[in-house]
Design a protein around this motif. Structure first.
Motif, PDB file in Angstrom:
ATOM      1  N   ALA A 293       0.740  -1.350   0.021  1.00 33.63           N
ATOM      2  CA  ALA A 293       0.090   0.076   0.030  1.00 33.63           C
ATOM      3  C   ALA A 293       0.886   1.188   0.150  1.00 33.63           C
ATOM      4  O   ALA A 293       0.646   2.237  -0.632  1.00 33.63           O
ATOM      5  CB  ALA A 293      -1.093  -0.039   1.239  1.00 33.63           C
ATOM      6  N   ALA A 294       1.929   1.149   0.909  1.00 31.12           N
ATOM      7  CA  ALA A 294       2.882   2.358   0.748  1.00 31.12           C
ATOM      8  C   ALA A 294       3.557   2.588  -0.576  1.00 31.12           C
ATOM      9  O   ALA A 294       3.443   3.775  -0.982  1.00 31.12           O
ATOM     10  CB  ALA A 294       3.859   2.263   1.845  1.00 31.12           C
TER      11      ALA A 294
ATOM     12  N   GLY B  78       9.105   2.018   8.743  1.00 29.93           N
ATOM     13  CA  GLY B  78       8.316   1.640   7.781  1.00 29.93           C
ATOM     14  C   GLY B  78       7.327   0.678   8.039  1.00 29.93           C
ATOM     15  O   GLY B  78       6.640   0.878   9.209  1.00 29.93           O
ATOM     16  N   PRO B  79       6.460  -0.101   7.194  1.00 29.92           N
ATOM     17  CA  PRO B  79       5.207  -0.937   7.379  1.00 29.92           C
ATOM     18  C   PRO B  79       5.200  -1.701   8.577  1.00 29.92           C
ATOM     19  O   PRO B  79       4.042  -1.726   9.219  1.00 29.92           O
ATOM     20  CB  PRO B  79       5.145  -1.635   6.054  1.00 29.92           C
ATOM     21  CG  PRO B  79       6.584  -2.046   5.608  1.00 29.92           C
ATOM     22  CD  PRO B  79       7.321  -0.717   5.716  1.00 29.92           C
TER      23      PRO B  79
ATOM     24  N   LEU C 185      -2.410  -7.866  -3.047  1.00 30.37           N
ATOM     25  CA  LEU C 185      -2.494  -6.531  -4.079  1.00 30.37           C
ATOM     26  C   LEU C 185      -3.687  -6.025  -3.927  1.00 30.37           C
ATOM     27  O   LEU C 185      -3.733  -4.909  -3.844  1.00 30.37           O
ATOM     28  CB  LEU C 185      -2.007  -7.221  -5.482  1.00 30.37           C
ATOM     29  CG  LEU C 185      -1.841  -6.043  -6.225  1.00 30.37           C
ATOM     30  CD1 LEU C 185      -0.933  -4.900  -6.102  1.00 30.37           C
ATOM     31  CD2 LEU C 185      -1.709  -6.463  -8.028  1.00 30.37           C
ATOM     32  N   ASP C 186      -4.900  -6.706  -4.110  1.00 28.10           N
ATOM     33  CA  ASP C 186      -5.932  -6.062  -4.209  1.00 28.10           C
ATOM     34  C   ASP C 186      -6.249  -5.235  -3.076  1.00 28.10           C
ATOM     35  O   ASP C 186      -6.764  -4.198  -2.956  1.00 28.10           O
ATOM     36  CB  ASP C 186      -7.231  -7.392  -4.250  1.00 28.10           C
ATOM     37  CG  ASP C 186      -7.146  -8.123  -5.580  1.00 28.10           C
ATOM     38  OD1 ASP C 186      -6.741  -7.536  -6.673  1.00 28.10           O
ATOM     39  OD2 ASP C 186      -7.876  -9.189  -5.714  1.00 28.10           O
ATOM     40  N   THR C 187      -6.181  -5.969  -1.626  1.00 29.17           N
ATOM     41  CA  THR C 187      -6.197  -5.434  -0.426  1.00 29.17           C
ATOM     42  C   THR C 187      -5.509  -4.126  -0.504  1.00 29.17           C
ATOM     43  O   THR C 187      -5.757  -3.018  -0.100  1.00 29.17           O
ATOM     44  CB  THR C 187      -5.740  -6.238   0.700  1.00 29.17           C
ATOM     45  OG1 THR C 187      -6.541  -7.583   0.576  1.00 29.17           O
ATOM     46  CG2 THR C 187      -5.817  -5.314   2.108  1.00 29.17           C
TER      47      THR C 187
ATOM     48  N   GLY D 150      -7.473   4.041   3.066  1.00 32.47           N
ATOM     49  CA  GLY D 150      -6.335   4.080   3.799  1.00 32.47           C
ATOM     50  C   GLY D 150      -6.048   2.986   4.812  1.00 32.47           C
ATOM     51  O   GLY D 150      -7.069   2.178   5.263  1.00 32.47           O
ATOM     52  N   GLY D 151      -4.795   2.711   5.102  1.00 33.11           N
ATOM     53  CA  GLY D 151      -4.343   1.814   6.314  1.00 33.11           C
ATOM     54  C   GLY D 151      -2.982   2.345   6.974  1.00 33.11           C
ATOM     55  O   GLY D 151      -2.681   3.222   6.554  1.00 33.11           O
TER      56      GLY D 151
END
Length: 743
Positions: free
Chosen positions: A89-90, A537-538, A217-219, A524-525
């Motif tokens: 996502a990032a 980072g994540p 990827l979809d998420t 957003g996440g």
């Protein structure tokens, strides 16, 4: 009858039902297997009905699948998927920000992110392919500790900040669990497991990685995944609800697919299962609803800035509201019953009247100056206070929040004109309070924090404007927190801020710290937040950020209204639009999450087994060992009892509910809570009866280089019915291991 009210400028205006603007007077201020032919010769006829035999096979296959599913359970695999989705996502958002063409940016950014995940899928395929070839026909029970790492040339995965290492490590753990589970099923006599050789087992695991990463990827890009395949729809519907994240659903359906693939009775069934798992062929990676909302939000901000002062922006809102609706799929029932156009008209009119007093270039400039001043520490030199778009953004954000709040009303209320207008007035007043400075609000609406300052929520990250994925509160809140205050702040999994600070080395109270507040936007996440707010980072998304509950908002920010009102008391994984989070910094660094509770089933044993892991940190391990050495047994029990307080009890109940539902174990209402209480009571009795004799073992664990220690309490149940009834056969046995374990 018309009712006179004052507009933001103190002038008397007339609205149909007297909706009151939130602004103070100022001067401008979301298939069947083909039958196998019988051999030539006489055919003997069995007296047994084929349906009965088939049913027996199905029952054994289902039993094997469910037992293997429990063995594959691994909360850390879910966390690895969350970190992977956060990283993707990032990357996607940062890539969007590098393309100047707004219409092509989502597709181009998705191509970049897809390429990264395809590389990761290729590396994972090579790793599992190497295991498949290396182990070949070796039986599953021949696997030795460390062999998988040696076969792949990887000496462990030691960097938790590297999401690729984290994911590969969890895949190897999944391979170990798969081999271990197959051996247990064989010992249990469940011969439906077709092949116990390691090579084929790892080959089956290998075939599921690419479909899994496709859903990740979809998420990540906002195309929320359906279940991995139709047979898992009911499971996903039960598990997602209010208690699980999309990554939890992905992990659950991945485990079930793997278990069903391994226990498939023949190759035809296995091939059918694999076919269902493959991603669809069409390209679905155009702009998402979140990107459409980005564009609409920017357009509305611009139009409000350019509008004629005092003129209600009806047309602009009529264009904006349907885009907000499209990002809120759960309100479709109300739309069908009432009609989209009626809803749009019913909201746009009253809302436009409330906004009218703050449209136009002069009002936007005034708002921008105040917003820039309130958010100077976050905005830095980017705006300089003269960026008029800040004012338009603030108004657009308040309008968006209003629409989203109003659309959560039941259809009956949406269809009631008076109730609808009242809700619009109140919702807009609250939204304006969140997004606009105190200087332009009526005095009774401004909400100062504990230090008397009023902050605003700013759209972030600024580097990817107009693609916003979260908001950040404009003020970093200084707080001096006493030990009772820290004890009152309950965090993920039943932990508390007090224990986090103690594990972080706190010895003296009160503690001085800083609190930062965040809110997720549609699409957003926490991966977006951590990518732009944390140097780690994540992975930081799972370790630094906690849901902002009312109690946390009261203690840390002096204002319970800053909390996300939709929380359910189980922080950490909801990640929905509107969810709010905080990060507590102490001595210049964030206080990180630790996992101290785990609940797992073992359904491969002759009778069901349930394990509760109590994971102690280094400080708690040494303290407990010292109490045992000094024979302070009351303090030993008291310490464990404090760890297993009400919040931990609630976390155990939550975990039990998920596990029971996942394995189709039907229980009565309240049974999970009763079982959780019996588990805690059993743990305390075992601590009282058995731990005093284990002083030497715990002391040895405390001196071990591995940080902390894990106390595992194993409960046995006579059968599944006893598990459903929450009646363990006896108090648990306890084992002590050095280090932190969640298996």
């Amino acid at each position: 009858m018309s009712v006179p009210v004052l507009d933001p400028y103190g002038e008397e205006v007339t609205t149909e039902r007297g909706a009151t603007s939130p602004f103070a007077p100022v001067s401008l201020a979301n298939a069947a297997e083909p039958a196998i032919a019988p051999p030539a010769g006489q055919v003997l006829h069995s007296p047994f009905a084929e349906a009965a035999v088939a049913a027996g096979d199905r029952d054994r296959a289902a039993e094997a699948t469910d037992a293997l599913l429990a063995e594959l359970e691994d909360p850390e695999f879910t966390e690895a998927l969350e970190a992977l989705a956060d990283e993707a996502a990032a990357r996607h958002l940062k890539s969007v920000g590098t393309w100047s063409n707004d219409s092509e940016a989502p597709t181009l950014a998705t191509a970049d992110t897809t390429q990264w995940l395809e590389h990761l899928a290729g590396e994972a395929d090579r790793m599992l392919g190497a295991l498949e070839a290396y182990f070949g026909d070796r039986p599953a029970d021949s696997l030795q500790e460390g062999e998988l790492e040696a076969a792949t040339g990887i000496d462990g995965f030691t960097d938790p900040a590297d999401v690729q290492q984290l994911f590969f490590g969890k895949l190897l753990d999944k391979a170990k669990k798969l081999a271990k589970g197959a051996v247990k099923l064989a010992k249990k006599g469940l011969s439906v497991v077709g092949n116990l050789a390691l090579g084929p087992l790892f080959g089956q695991l290998r075939q599921l990685v690419k479909p899994l990463l496709s859903r990740v990827l979809d998420t990540a890009i906002g195309k929320l995944p359906e279940s991995l395949r139709p047979l898992a729809t009911q499971l996903a519907a039960k598990l997602r609800g209010e208690t699980g994240s999309h990554e939890e659903e992905l992990a659950d359906t991945f485990d079930r697919s793997l278990a069903e693939l391994v226990t498939a009775p023949d190759e035809t069934t296995a091939a059918h299962l694999l076919a269902e798992l493959q991603p669809g062929g069409e390209d679905t990676y155009g702009p998402s609803a979140a990107h459409d909302l980005d564009s609409a939000r920017a357009r509305l901000a611009r139009e409000l800035t350019e509008a004629d002062p005092g003129v209600p922006p009806v047309a602009q809102l009529e264009e904006f509201i349907p885009v907000v609706m499209a990002a809120m799929p759960l309100i479709r029932t109300g739309i069908r019953l009432i009609g989209r156009d009626r809803i749009v008209d019913g909201i746009a009119g009253p809302l436009s009247q409330l906004i009218a007093g703050m449209v136009g270039r002069d009002a936007a400039n005034l708002l921008s100056r105040h917003i820039a001043s309130a958010g100077l520490g976050l905005l830095g030199l980017e705006t300089g206070g003269g960026d008029a778009t800040l004012g338009g953004e603030g108004l657009a954000a308040a309008a968006e929040d209003t629409v989203r709040k109003v659309l959560t009303l039941p259809p009956e209320s949406l269809d009631n004109e008076l109730l609808l207008e009242t809700e619009i007035q109140d919702a807009f007043a609250e939204a304006a309070t969140r997004h606009l400075p105190a200087a332009v609000l009526r005095p009774e609406l401004a909400e100062p924090g504990a230090d008397g300052e009023h902050g605003v929520w700013l759209m972030m990250p600024r580097a990817t404007r107009p693609c916003f994925r979260y908001k950040k509160y404009s003020r970093i809140i200084p707080v001096r927190i006493t030990r009772p205050m820290a004890r009152a702040v309950i965090l993920s999994g039943g932990d508390s801020l007090e224990r986090r600070l103690l594990e972080d080395g706190t010895e003296a109270w009160p503690v001085d710290g800083e609190v930062e507040l965040y809110e997720l936007l549609p699409g957003g996440g926490l991966g977006h937040v951590s990518a732009f707010e944390s140097p780690d980072g994540p992975v930081a998304a799972a370790e630094e950020f906690e849901e902002l509950t009312e109690s946390a908002a009261t203690v840390l920010a002096g204002n319970p209204r800053l909390a996300h009102v939709g929380h359910h008391g189980l922080p950490g994984r909801h990640r929905r639009p509107g969810s709010r989070y905080f990060r507590f910094r102490h001595r210049g660094r964030p206080v990180r999450r630790r996992h101290f509770l785990g609940v797992l089933f073992d359904l491969t044993a002759p009778q069901p087994v349930l394990r509760v892991n109590l994971v102690l940190g280094e400080r708690d391990t040494h303290e407990l060992a010292a109490h045992l050495q000094r024979r302070h047994f009351v303090q030993v029990v008291a310490m464990v009892r404090r760890l297993l307080g009400p919040a931990a009890l609630k976390a155990i109940e939550h975990r039990l509910t998920r596990l029971l539902t996942k394995h189709g174990i039907t229980v009565e209402a309240g049974a999970a809570a009763r079982l959780a209480q019996r588990l805690v009571d059993g743990v305390l009795r075992t601590v009282s009866d058995q731990l005093p004799a284990a002083a030497a073992t715990l002391a040895k664990a405390a001196q071990d280089p591995a940080p902390g220690a894990t106390l595992t309490f194993t409960f046995g149940f006579a059968d599944r019915a006893a598990l459903a009834a929450g009646t363990p056969a006896s108090d648990p046995a306890v084992t002590i291991r050095p280090g932190r374990h969640r298996d």
